[in-house]
Write an enzyme that holds these catalytic residues in place. Sequence first.
Site, PDB file in Angstrom:
ATOM      1  N   GLU A 158       0.664  -1.225  -0.014  1.00  0.00           N
ATOM      2  CA  GLU A 158       0.013   0.030  -0.002  1.00  0.00           C
ATOM      3  C   GLU A 158       0.910   1.293  -0.072  1.00  0.00           C
ATOM      4  OE1 GLU A 158      -2.769  -0.614   3.407  1.00  0.00           O
ATOM      5  OE2 GLU A 158      -3.447  -2.269   2.391  1.00  0.00           O
ATOM      6  N   GLU A 263      -6.426 -10.830  -0.515  1.00  0.00           N
ATOM      7  CA  GLU A 263      -7.316 -10.370   0.023  1.00  0.00           C
ATOM      8  C   GLU A 263      -8.831  -9.996  -0.287  1.00  0.00           C
ATOM      9  OE1 GLU A 263      -5.724  -6.820   2.472  1.00  0.00           O
ATOM     10  OE2 GLU A 263      -3.625  -7.306   1.990  1.00  0.00           O
TER      11      GLU A 263
END
Length: 376
Positions: A158, A263
Amino acid sequence: MNKRNFYSALVIMLLMVASCQKKEEKKVAPEGLKDVFKSSFLIGTALNGNQIQERDSIENALIALEFNSVTPENVMKSMLIHPQKDTFNFELPDKLVALAEKNGMHIQGHTLVWHSQLSPFFKEITDSTEMVEVLTDHINTIVGRYKGKIDAWDVVNEALNDDGTLRKTVFLDVLGEDYLSLAFNLAQKVDPNVELYYNDYSMTNPNKRAGAIKMIKRMQELGTKVDGIGMQGHWGLESPSLEEIEESIVQYSDLGIQVAITELDISVIPMPWDFTGADVNVKFESGDPTMNPYPEKLPDSIQTKLADRYADIFKLFLKHQEKISRVTLWGVNDGNTWKNNWPINGRSDYPLLFDRNNQKKKAYHSVVALKSDSEE
């Protein structure tokens, strides 16, 4: 042979046949998702601390049957695995590796460099030389411990804003944009055979996708080994569109790297104020009951919508299976999904393939049916 001997011989023969059939039945093991998709891609799940410690026998059996890849949900994030500058905590990561080895599973290490859930001492570093030294020790120690055991790492997690620019973090502030190449290079040097991934959410967003492609190309130009991109699948019943997902898979694959769907969870409840993304630090307060529409049970109509959405998405994955290395569900069942408390505490979500009692949902069967239909 008289009649008595004949019937005795016949009974013995029938008993032998029945015994052989029972033995054959015992040899046929039940199939899990990992078996259904074994010719297409790995099927993974994220494990929490209790699951890593194998505290629930039902979940233990489900995990071993259904999945052939595991990712630690939290225990390898820096604040837990490297809480202080001179202290590492390998107790649960070691147990994760032992669990995976026992079940013959692929292991995705998660994650080496992330601005969130970050050890406090990193935030205090302002000198570039010190940051390189500390980051080198961090990666050398962790990757070195699991060299040859962990198959792939989410090296950086991220690092991008939704507009495709690099997120402002202590790593960017102190080292500049090439901290990404530094982290990948350090991991590759310690374990030349491990696969190295960049992982992020909202990777179907056109602006973020463009930023990710630019970032990967720069690392490639610098000679940095990047094996793949992890597209976090924190998606909803309608968004992102199948076209956006497909375009992203294709464009990332065109970089000459693998794509992992990471995810994956499909939320069935609304996001507050049309918020998008998956930043764990974002929280909302809300007493609005419409933000928690199914507190006790998911209606059959929504179960069907979820099943259809999963089927459409997996159909797309199968279409591009040569580009996809792994599909990982972010959690084992609805009871332990992070979506129950994010971004509003106390909500009930139902984003996975198993319900709170570890039972297969309609969505599970819709996904399995794709392979059954294709083989007929």
